[in-house]
Motif scaffolding. Structure first.
Motif, short mmCIF file in Angstrom:
data_model
loop_
_atom_site.label_atom_id
_atom_site.label_comp_id
_atom_site.label_asym_id
_atom_site.label_seq_id
_atom_site.Cartn_x
_atom_site.Cartn_y
_atom_site.Cartn_z
N ASN A 229 -19.15 14.55 -37.18
CA ASN A 229 -19.29 15.64 -37.67
C ASN A 229 -19.93 15.81 -35.98
O ASN A 229 -20.31 15.70 -35.36
CB ASN A 229 -20.62 16.81 -38.41
N LYS A 230 -20.39 17.45 -35.32
CA LYS A 230 -20.88 18.03 -33.98
C LYS A 230 -22.32 17.02 -33.65
O LYS A 230 -22.12 16.38 -33.15
CB LYS A 230 -21.15 18.93 -33.77
N CYS A 231 -23.50 17.58 -34.68
CA CYS A 231 -24.76 16.83 -34.79
C CYS A 231 -25.38 16.89 -35.73
O CYS A 231 -26.67 17.14 -35.51
CB CYS A 231 -25.39 17.46 -32.85
N LEU A 232 -24.70 16.73 -36.68
CA LEU A 232 -25.52 15.76 -38.22
C LEU A 232 -26.63 14.84 -36.89
O LEU A 232 -26.54 14.13 -36.91
CB LEU A 232 -24.66 16.03 -39.33
N CYS A 233 -27.76 15.06 -38.45
CA CYS A 233 -29.09 14.35 -37.68
C CYS A 233 -29.70 14.00 -39.23
O CYS A 233 -30.41 14.96 -39.56
CB CYS A 233 -29.56 14.26 -36.47
N GLY A 234 -30.22 13.00 -39.68
CA GLY A 234 -31.73 12.83 -40.52
C GLY A 234 -31.90 11.80 -40.52
O GLY A 234 -31.34 10.45 -40.58
N ALA A 235 -33.01 11.38 -41.88
CA ALA A 235 -33.45 10.42 -42.38
C ALA A 235 -32.77 9.99 -43.52
O ALA A 235 -33.08 10.74 -44.58
CB ALA A 235 -34.73 10.82 -43.04
N GLN A 236 -32.10 8.97 -43.88
CA GLN A 236 -31.37 8.96 -45.54
C GLN A 236 -32.01 7.52 -46.10
O GLN A 236 -31.94 6.32 -45.19
CB GLN A 236 -29.81 8.49 -45.17
N ASN A 237 -32.16 8.06 -47.18
CA ASN A 237 -32.54 6.84 -47.91
C ASN A 237 -34.05 6.98 -47.71
O ASN A 237 -34.56 5.37 -47.67
CB ASN A 237 -32.09 5.50 -48.12
N ASN A 238 -34.55 7.48 -46.72
CA ASN A 238 -36.14 7.24 -46.20
C ASN A 238 -36.09 6.01 -45.61
O ASN A 238 -37.25 5.48 -44.85
CB ASN A 238 -37.05 7.06 -47.11
N ALA A 239 -35.21 6.09 -44.90
CA ALA A 239 -35.13 3.65 -44.26
C ALA A 239 -34.91 4.67 -42.33
O ALA A 239 -35.44 4.38 -41.59
CB ALA A 239 -34.76 3.27 -44.87
N TYR A 241 -32.87 6.82 -39.48
CA TYR A 241 -32.66 7.79 -38.84
C TYR A 241 -31.40 7.65 -38.54
O TYR A 241 -31.18 6.68 -37.79
CB TYR A 241 -34.28 7.72 -37.84
N PHE A 242 -30.60 8.50 -38.41
CA PHE A 242 -29.20 8.63 -37.74
C PHE A 242 -28.28 9.50 -36.88
O PHE A 242 -28.76 10.75 -37.74
CB PHE A 242 -27.68 7.40 -37.79
N TYR A 243 -27.96 9.38 -36.19
CA TYR A 243 -26.83 11.50 -35.75
C TYR A 243 -25.32 10.41 -36.23
O TYR A 243 -25.10 9.78 -36.12
CB TYR A 243 -26.96 10.94 -33.89
N VAL A 244 -25.00 11.47 -36.91
CA VAL A 244 -23.56 11.08 -36.93
C VAL A 244 -22.56 11.60 -35.89
O VAL A 244 -23.26 11.93 -34.78
CB VAL A 244 -23.04 12.14 -38.05
N ASP A 245 -21.39 10.64 -35.96
CA ASP A 245 -20.58 10.40 -35.57
C ASP A 245 -19.98 11.96 -33.77
O ASP A 245 -19.68 12.99 -35.28
CB ASP A 245 -19.58 10.10 -35.57
N GLN A 246 -20.31 11.90 -33.31
CA GLN A 246 -20.34 13.32 -32.42
C GLN A 246 -18.10 13.30 -32.21
O GLN A 246 -17.44 12.55 -31.61
CB GLN A 246 -20.74 13.17 -30.98
N VAL A 247 -18.84 14.87 -32.15
CA VAL A 247 -16.92 14.91 -31.91
C VAL A 247 -16.63 16.57 -30.65
O VAL A 247 -17.77 17.12 -31.49
CB VAL A 247 -15.97 15.52 -33.49
N ASP A 248 -15.87 16.23 -30.75
CA ASP A 248 -15.48 17.71 -29.93
C ASP A 248 -15.59 19.45 -30.37
O ASP A 248 -14.38 18.79 -30.87
CB ASP A 248 -14.41 17.97 -28.42
#
Length: 248
Positions: A229-239, A241-248
């Motif tokens: 996705n463009k700029c999703l972010c979050g803490a998955q499974n309470n462990a 923290y990541f940014y999802v792959d950037q796309v134009d």
């Protein structure tokens, strides 16, 4: 009696879809249709009491044009289910398709070559199960969602839908949502975390931004469900923290 008729129609339409997917006939009089197609069409017509919607389906016609969805098929009163998936259907979904449908509708149109937007009238159809995946459909499909609807399963994946997901209200009974591989933008509604029946949720390969909701059943969803996705972010499974792959 009405319920039996509805069930029969769903079954016949499923069989018809299988006939359309068969190999074409070498006999030129069939206009590249399988010989079984004609028999299947006439059987459907007979089962529905030779309804006027199918006036063109006669023994004198060698075969029907199976390239597009017949508009008359979707105007049958109290139609509760139709399966036309995995055929060679092209063109747009008819504007009045399912305009006289039953109280709860099941529709399968996946794995075809359908184009254009979903009919505006679909917003008023009470879908329980809707599969439009793997076509070339475009435009705003947000009207398929909404508060108070009985929608439980929706698959819009692998199309070219483009709408803002931020303001979409997800029906409370949803257990399966796949809108991956589209051009959907905005953010993921926080409501996702409160859907108690949600078992599958995939928004990957879109243009979404913002935080991924946490809590509820969201812990079961991993990076695969949100990647590219463009700029999703979050803490998955309470462990993690990541940014999802950037796309134009």
């Amino acid at each position: 009696m009405r319920m039996r008729s509805r069930a029969l129609l769903v079954l016949l339409c499923s069989l018809l879809a299988g006939a359309f997917n068969a190999e074409p006939s070498p006999d030129p009089t069939y206009k590249d249709c399988h010989p079984g197609d004609k028999a299947a069409l006439l059987a459907v017509k007979a089962a529905l009491g030779n309804a006027y919607h199918f006036a063109s389906w006669t023994p004198d016609n060698p075969c029907c044009d199976c390239g597009a969805i017949p508009a008359s098929l979707g105007t049958i009163p109290n139609l509760s289910g139709i399966n036309l998936s995995r055929n060679r259907l092209t063109g747009a979904i008819p504007s009045m398709f399912l305009s006289k449908s039953a109280d709860q509708v099941y529709l399968w149109l996946s794995h075809n070559n359908l184009t254009g937007p979903v009919p505006a009238g679909f917003a008023a159809v009470n879908f329980a199960h809707l599969d439009l995946s793997r076509n070339d459909l475009t435009g705003d499909a947000s009207g398929l969602f909404g508060r108070g609807k009985e929608l439980q399963y929706i698959d819009l994946s692998r199309n070219a839908f483009d709408f803002d997901l931020s303001g979409v209200v997800l029906p409370e009974q949803l257990y399966f949502v796949d809108v991956s591989h589209n051009a959907i933008h905005g953010s993921i509604p926080a409501q996702v975390a409160n859907l108690s029946n949600l078992q599958f949720f995939n928004v990957s390969y879109n243009r979404l931004c913002g935080p991924i909701p946490t809590g509820g059943n969201t812990a079961r969803f991993d990076l695969y469900n949100f990647q590219h996705n463009k700029c999703l972010c979050g803490a998955q499974n309470n462990a993690t923290y990541f940014y999802v792959d950037q796309v134009d």
